[in-house]
Design a protein around this motif. Sequence first.
Motif, PDB file in Angstrom:
ATOM      1  N   ASP A   3      76.682  12.674  22.283  1.00 21.67           N
ATOM      2  CA  ASP A   3      75.695  12.406  21.560  1.00 21.67           C
ATOM      3  C   ASP A   3      75.354  10.926  21.832  1.00 21.67           C
ATOM      4  O   ASP A   3      74.402  10.671  21.913  1.00 21.67           O
ATOM      5  N   LEU A   4      76.527  10.017  21.750  1.00 22.97           N
ATOM      6  CA  LEU A   4      76.309   8.779  21.944  1.00 22.97           C
ATOM      7  C   LEU A   4      75.595   8.401  23.521  1.00 22.97           C
ATOM      8  O   LEU A   4      74.967   7.589  23.679  1.00 22.97           O
ATOM      9  N   GLY A   5      76.254   9.177  24.460  1.00 19.21           N
ATOM     10  CA  GLY A   5      75.843   8.908  25.805  1.00 19.21           C
ATOM     11  C   GLY A   5      74.333   9.401  25.965  1.00 19.21           C
ATOM     12  O   GLY A   5      73.434   8.847  26.604  1.00 19.21           O
ATOM     13  N   GLN A   6      74.121  10.314  25.201  1.00 16.18           N
ATOM     14  CA  GLN A   6      72.551  10.892  25.238  1.00 16.18           C
ATOM     15  C   GLN A   6      71.674  10.206  24.507  1.00 16.18           C
ATOM     16  O   GLN A   6      70.576   9.799  24.917  1.00 16.18           O
ATOM     17  N   SER A   7      72.087   9.434  23.367  1.00 18.27           N
ATOM     18  CA  SER A   7      71.250   8.322  22.906  1.00 18.27           C
ATOM     19  C   SER A   7      70.974   7.277  23.751  1.00 18.27           C
ATOM     20  O   SER A   7      69.995   6.488  23.811  1.00 18.27           O
ATOM     21  N   LEU A   8      72.059   6.846  24.426  1.00 12.72           N
ATOM     22  CA  LEU A   8      71.836   5.621  25.523  1.00 12.72           C
ATOM     23  C   LEU A   8      70.757   6.016  26.449  1.00 12.72           C
ATOM     24  O   LEU A   8      70.169   5.178  26.797  1.00 12.72           O
ATOM     25  N   SER A   9      70.897   7.218  26.918  1.00  7.61           N
ATOM     26  CA  SER A   9      69.996   7.858  27.968  1.00  7.61           C
ATOM     27  C   SER A   9      68.557   7.680  27.569  1.00  7.61           C
ATOM     28  O   SER A   9      67.713   7.425  28.281  1.00  7.61           O
ATOM     29  N   VAL A  10      68.318   8.424  26.269  1.00 10.61           N
ATOM     30  CA  VAL A  10      67.180   8.533  25.820  1.00 10.61           C
ATOM     31  C   VAL A  10      66.442   7.129  25.683  1.00 10.61           C
ATOM     32  O   VAL A  10      65.349   6.629  25.760  1.00 10.61           O
ATOM     33  N   SER A  11      67.248   6.056  24.993  1.00 12.72           N
ATOM     34  CA  SER A  11      66.881   4.909  24.792  1.00 12.72           C
ATOM     35  C   SER A  11      66.534   3.781  26.017  1.00 12.72           C
ATOM     36  O   SER A  11      65.589   3.347  26.306  1.00 12.72           O
ATOM     37  N   PRO A  51      69.803  14.785  33.512  1.00 16.03           N
ATOM     38  CA  PRO A  51      70.401  13.699  32.752  1.00 16.03           C
ATOM     39  C   PRO A  51      69.701  12.961  31.782  1.00 16.03           C
ATOM     40  O   PRO A  51      70.414  12.589  30.558  1.00 16.03           O
ATOM     41  N   ASP A  52      68.510  13.158  31.698  1.00 18.35           N
ATOM     42  CA  ASP A  52      67.583  12.114  30.823  1.00 18.35           C
ATOM     43  C   ASP A  52      66.923  13.113  29.942  1.00 18.35           C
ATOM     44  O   ASP A  52      65.884  12.779  29.372  1.00 18.35           O
ATOM     45  N   ALA A  53      67.296  14.331  29.837  1.00 13.91           N
ATOM     46  CA  ALA A  53      66.399  15.319  29.160  1.00 13.91           C
ATOM     47  C   ALA A  53      66.555  14.930  27.459  1.00 13.91           C
ATOM     48  O   ALA A  53      67.848  14.230  26.973  1.00 13.91           O
ATOM     49  N   GLY A  54      65.246  14.821  27.040  1.00 16.08           N
ATOM     50  CA  GLY A  54      64.828  14.308  25.747  1.00 16.08           C
ATOM     51  C   GLY A  54      64.584  12.925  25.847  1.00 16.08           C
ATOM     52  O   GLY A  54      63.813  12.536  24.777  1.00 16.08           O
TER      53      GLY A  54
END
Length: 129
Positions: A3-11, A51-54
Amino acid sequence: MSDLGQSLSVSATALKAQSQRLRHVSENIANVDTPGYRRKLISFEEVARGPDAGGVETSRVHLSRKDLEEIFDPSHPMADETGHFDGSNVNLVVELADAREAQRSYEANLKMFEQARQMSSSLLDLLRR
């Protein structure tokens, strides 16, 4: 992906999209007095896969369909026989508002990125103990 990696990617995708938006707004402001210039518009689309989904990405740049301003200046080199020429369709007030919105969105995404980075760092520190 965590989740942290996903939030970094979305940002990160949002930061990139807002910077592109700000670049186009800057071009519009720079060409406010350019005859025949059409305002550039950019929109965002959600990244559905990978990898950048979302996250978000920018779509193709579109030119505004709004009519060009007709300016009367018989001494202008581009004036026709009636003394008119086409100006730009850029509204400086709208562009400044868009620039401010893009800047604030960029700052919010930067803050979100920094928070996720700090949380990841804190988690690694806890795991080292």
